[in-house]
Write a protein that holds these residues in place. Structure first.
Motif, short mmCIF file in Angstrom:
data_model
loop_
_atom_site.label_atom_id
_atom_site.label_comp_id
_atom_site.label_asym_id
_atom_site.label_seq_id
_atom_site.Cartn_x
_atom_site.Cartn_y
_atom_site.Cartn_z
N LEU A 105 0.82 -1.21 0.00
CA LEU A 105 0.00 0.00 0.00
C LEU A 105 0.86 1.26 0.00
O LEU A 105 0.32 2.38 0.02
N GLY A 106 2.18 1.08 -0.01
CA GLY A 106 3.08 2.23 -0.01
C GLY A 106 3.32 2.83 1.36
O GLY A 106 3.74 3.99 1.47
N MET A 107 3.08 2.06 2.41
CA MET A 107 3.24 2.55 3.78
C MET A 107 4.56 2.08 4.37
O MET A 107 4.96 0.93 4.20
N ARG A 108 5.24 2.97 5.08
CA ARG A 108 6.41 2.59 5.86
C ARG A 108 5.93 2.01 7.19
O ARG A 108 4.95 2.48 7.77
N VAL A 109 6.64 1.04 7.71
CA VAL A 109 6.21 0.31 8.91
C VAL A 109 7.12 0.66 10.08
O VAL A 109 8.33 0.45 10.02
N VAL A 110 6.50 1.18 11.16
CA VAL A 110 7.24 1.57 12.36
C VAL A 110 6.50 0.99 13.57
O VAL A 110 5.60 1.62 14.12
N PRO A 111 6.84 -0.22 14.00
CA PRO A 111 6.10 -0.86 15.09
C PRO A 111 6.46 -0.30 16.47
O PRO A 111 7.53 0.26 16.68
N TRP A 112 5.54 -0.51 17.41
CA TRP A 112 5.71 -0.12 18.81
C TRP A 112 5.36 -1.31 19.70
O TRP A 112 4.60 -2.16 19.26
N THR A 113 5.81 -1.36 20.91
CA THR A 113 6.99 -0.74 21.48
C THR A 113 7.97 -1.87 21.67
O THR A 113 7.65 -2.83 22.37
N VAL A 114 9.17 -1.77 21.10
CA VAL A 114 10.11 -2.89 20.99
C VAL A 114 11.22 -2.68 22.02
O VAL A 114 12.01 -1.75 21.89
N ASN A 115 11.31 -3.59 23.00
CA ASN A 115 12.19 -3.32 24.13
C ASN A 115 13.31 -4.32 24.37
O ASN A 115 13.98 -4.26 25.40
N THR A 116 13.52 -5.23 23.43
CA THR A 116 14.68 -6.11 23.54
C THR A 116 15.50 -6.02 22.25
O THR A 116 14.94 -5.88 21.15
N THR A 117 16.80 -6.12 22.39
CA THR A 117 17.68 -6.06 21.21
C THR A 117 17.38 -7.22 20.27
O THR A 117 17.41 -7.06 19.05
N GLU A 118 17.07 -8.38 20.84
CA GLU A 118 16.77 -9.55 20.01
C GLU A 118 15.57 -9.29 19.10
O GLU A 118 15.60 -9.57 17.90
N ARG A 119 14.50 -8.72 19.67
CA ARG A 119 13.31 -8.45 18.86
C ARG A 119 13.58 -7.33 17.85
O ARG A 119 13.07 -7.37 16.73
N MET A 120 14.38 -6.35 18.24
CA MET A 120 14.75 -5.31 17.28
C MET A 120 15.42 -5.92 16.06
O MET A 120 15.09 -5.58 14.91
N ASN A 121 16.36 -6.81 16.30
CA ASN A 121 17.06 -7.44 15.19
C ASN A 121 16.13 -8.27 14.32
O ASN A 121 16.25 -8.29 13.09
N GLU A 122 15.17 -8.97 14.95
CA GLU A 122 14.20 -9.75 14.18
C GLU A 122 13.40 -8.84 13.25
O GLU A 122 13.20 -9.17 12.07
N LEU A 123 12.93 -7.72 13.79
CA LEU A 123 12.11 -6.81 12.99
C LEU A 123 12.92 -6.14 11.89
O LEU A 123 12.43 -5.90 10.79
N LEU A 124 14.17 -5.84 12.19
CA LEU A 124 15.04 -5.25 11.16
C LEU A 124 15.22 -6.23 10.00
O LEU A 124 15.20 -5.83 8.84
N GLU A 125 15.40 -7.49 10.32
CA GLU A 125 15.56 -8.50 9.27
C GLU A 125 14.29 -8.64 8.44
O GLU A 125 14.34 -8.95 7.25
N LEU A 126 13.13 -8.40 9.07
CA LEU A 126 11.86 -8.47 8.34
C LEU A 126 11.66 -7.26 7.42
O LEU A 126 10.83 -7.30 6.53
N GLY A 127 12.40 -6.18 7.70
CA GLY A 127 12.33 -5.03 6.79
C GLY A 127 11.56 -3.83 7.30
O GLY A 127 11.11 -3.01 6.48
N VAL A 128 11.41 -3.67 8.62
CA VAL A 128 10.71 -2.49 9.12
C VAL A 128 11.52 -1.23 8.80
O VAL A 128 12.73 -1.27 8.57
N ASP A 129 10.83 -0.09 8.81
CA ASP A 129 11.47 1.19 8.47
C ASP A 129 11.85 2.00 9.70
O ASP A 129 12.57 2.99 9.60
N GLY A 130 11.33 1.61 10.85
CA GLY A 130 11.64 2.29 12.09
C GLY A 130 11.21 1.44 13.26
O GLY A 130 10.48 0.45 13.09
N ILE A 131 11.66 1.81 14.44
CA ILE A 131 11.32 1.08 15.65
C ILE A 131 11.13 2.08 16.79
O ILE A 131 11.96 2.97 16.98
N ILE A 132 10.04 1.92 17.53
CA ILE A 132 9.76 2.75 18.71
C ILE A 132 10.13 1.93 19.94
O ILE A 132 9.67 0.80 20.10
N THR A 133 10.97 2.51 20.81
CA THR A 133 11.46 1.75 21.96
C THR A 133 11.52 2.61 23.21
O THR A 133 11.79 3.81 23.15
#
Length: 310
Positions: A271-299
């Protein structure tokens, strides 16, 4: 070199080469892409894991981390129509008390609405000294709920003093229709007051406005189509139908991180939307989401952002 020795050397070299694990070029390319992609790291309510949420000290602490590009915060409206930085439109007994240390009474029937207090009256309550039961690492200290303009002023001053580029702001309008009129004004009034503060500050281009309530986003788009919008979603599903009901597609989609997977990211990207999930509080989960291709992370924890990002 003797022929026999040369043959032995070639044989040993071949054995070493065959025994070496082949380099995974795909993984290397993926890692390089993750590290070079510009990720919008956002400090949630400043840095709630480290300092009292939605307070000026928390926003300034978040800026101590160069990786943080955006400050995420929430706003409500006071009795004198000031835009107040607060997650709830009431004084939460979990984090607030009177300045002389008197605890507030628990229970929905006892909630003190910020809409019933002026900005000056709100500032008579301390919302920083109480230990947070869910964030034991918080450095608790006296703090009050500031106005949005006070946050802008403090951050601008900090950036000048420290030679830091101004951050972006991701501002959530804490509107729920069921809370009218005791806790929040109507949608149009809410939006008007926030936009007035953005114009008074003079840098609306640095702001994203977000909300769980699609009609609020529609009001903002109608009045100020140039302002970037983000759609907050706690219960993802059938994203296209949701966008059809809104009548337009905001550029940013912010789902609850526990529901964020490859399928949801693909649906938003289509749909042309950038994805910025909330609220990510472990480094492990941050890395998982980065590998999936998110555009930002709220922590809540900017100190847990993986190394290698600038």
């Amino acid at each position: 070199m003797k022929p026999q020795f040369l043959l032995s050397l070639l044989f040993l070299t071949a054995l070493c080469t065959c025994g070496r694990a082949p380099e995974n070029k795909t993984n290397r390319a993926e890692n390089e892409t993750i590290m070079t992609k510009e990720i919008d790291w956002q400090g949630h309510r400043g840095c709630r894991g480290l300092l009292p949420e939605n307070t000026i000290p928390a926003f300034l602490r978040a800026l101590d981390y160069p990786t943080v590009k955006t400050l995420e915060l929430d706003v409500v409206i006071s009795a004198d129509d000031r835009v107040i930085v607060s997650h709830e439109p009431w004084l939460s007994p979990e984090i607030c008390q009177t300045k002389d240390g008197q605890r507030l009474t628990e229970g929905d029937d006892n909630r003190i609405s910020l809409r019933s207090l002026t900005a000056a009256e709100i500032a008579t309550y301390d919302c920083g000294k109480l230990p947070h039961p869910r964030f034991p690492e918080q450095d608790n200290r006296p703090a009050v709920k500031p106005t949005l303009l006070q946050v802008f002023e403090a951050v601008d001053r900090y950036c000048v003093q420290h030679g830091r580029p101004s951050p972006r702001y991701n501002i959530e309008l804490k509107y729920e229709e069921d809370l009218e009129p005791e806790f929040v004004p109507d949608r149009n009034t809410f939006v008007d007051l926030v936009l007035t503060d953005l114009d008074a500050w003079g840098k609306p281009e640095l702001v994203t406005l977000q909300c769980f309530d699609p009609p609020v986003l529609a009001v903002i788009r109608q009045q100020r189509p140039e302002i970037q919008l983000a759609y907050l979603d706690e219960f993802p599903g059938d994203l296209k139908s949701k966008m059809d009901s809104i009548g337009f597609v905001p550029p940013i989609y912010s789902p609850y991180e526990i529901h964020t997977d490859a399928g949801l990211i693909a649906e938003a990207s289509a749909l042309g939307m950038r994805v910025v999930p909330w609220t990510v509080n472990t480094t492990e989960r941050m890395n998982e989401l980065l590998e999936l291709g998110v555009d930002g992370i709220i922590t809540d924890y900017p100190d847990r952002i993986p190394e290698g990002f600038e």
